[in-house]
Write an enzyme that holds these catalytic residues in place. Structure first.
Site, PDB file in Angstrom:
ATOM      1  N   ALA A 167       2.547   6.035  -2.838  1.00  0.00           N
ATOM      2  CA  ALA A 167       4.716   6.075  -2.487  1.00  0.00           C
ATOM      3  C   ALA A 167       4.087   7.072  -4.329  1.00  0.00           C
ATOM      4  O   ALA A 167       4.561   7.442  -4.883  1.00  0.00           O
ATOM      5  CB  ALA A 167       5.463   5.988  -2.697  1.00  0.00           C
ATOM      6  N   GLY A 222       0.951  -1.675  -0.073  1.00  0.00           N
ATOM      7  CA  GLY A 222       0.141   0.036  -0.155  1.00  0.00           C
ATOM      8  C   GLY A 222       1.261   1.750  -0.329  1.00  0.00           C
ATOM      9  O   GLY A 222       0.451   2.096  -0.432  1.00  0.00           O
ATOM     10  N   CYS A 223       1.932   1.398   1.466  1.00  0.00           N
ATOM     11  CA  CYS A 223       2.605   2.289   0.456  1.00  0.00           C
ATOM     12  C   CYS A 223       3.761   3.072  -0.910  1.00  0.00           C
ATOM     13  O   CYS A 223       3.703   3.817  -0.657  1.00  0.00           O
ATOM     14  CB  CYS A 223       3.841   1.852   2.340  1.00  0.00           C
ATOM     15  SG  CYS A 223       3.394   2.072   3.889  1.00  0.00           S
ATOM     16  N   THR A 224       4.134   1.282  -1.029  1.00  0.00           N
ATOM     17  CA  THR A 224       4.415   1.798  -2.399  1.00  0.00           C
ATOM     18  C   THR A 224       3.606   2.480  -3.583  1.00  0.00           C
ATOM     19  O   THR A 224       3.948   3.097  -4.083  1.00  0.00           O
ATOM     20  CB  THR A 224       5.257   0.379  -2.629  1.00  0.00           C
ATOM     21  OG1 THR A 224       5.973  -0.137  -1.418  1.00  0.00           O
ATOM     22  CG2 THR A 224       5.609   0.705  -4.487  1.00  0.00           C
TER      23      THR A 224
END
Length: 159
Positions: free
Chosen positions: A53, A48-50
């Site tokens: 970003a 999710g963070c990838t």
């Protein structure tokens, strides 16, 4: 629980100074006079963070042209952020808050449910700070997928 109450539009944005992925200090006050999007995420390199970003990375030019700077904050170390930024070609500042002091001040750390369990964790959140240092938009518990597109619509940037 988080240290503070959730922030709302009209609140003064809590200032901070954190190390970025290159170990340079970055303070919110460095951006006074500019619109700043600050997003808090749990961990560099997770799916999710990838996604989030990379979405900010892919829309960065559009955001910058509209007068918005982007800062990402997580409890990762500067070293981990450096690896992530290089692997994913992230060109905006990723800031390290391993002690979670900024996360707590912005109420972006606290209880949340993960796979049916209540845990203490980063609450994925996004804020828009106006040029005077006031919160213009505060979003808690955002979803990573599609978030940047929704944010761009909400702040009125033409696609």
């Amino acid at each position: 629980m988080s240290d503070g109450q959730q922030l709302s539009p009209g609140d003064v944005a809590p200032d901070f100074s954190l190390l970025d992925s290159t170990r340079n200090k970055v303070a919110l006050s460095d951006f006074r006079g500019q619109h700043v999007i600050i997003y808090f995420y749990p961990a560099a390199g997770t799916p999710g963070c990838t996604t989030q970003a990379c979405d900010f990375r892919d829309k960065l030019n559009e955001l910058n042209l509209a007068g918005y700077q982007v800062l990402g904050i997580s409890p990762d170390t500067p070293e981990r952020l450096a690896v992530f930024a290089e692997q994913k070609e992230v060109t905006f500042p990723l800031l390290a808050d391993p002690e979670k002091t900024v996360l707590m001040a912005w109420a972006a750390f606290g209880e949340r449910t993960v796979y049916g369990r209540v845990v203490q964790s980063v609450i994925r959140s996004t804020f828009v700070v106006d040029p005077e240092g006031t919160i213009a938009l505060a979003k808690y518990k955002v979803r990573a997928t599609g978030h940047v597109a929704r944010l761009i619509k909400e702040i009125g940037i033409a696609a």
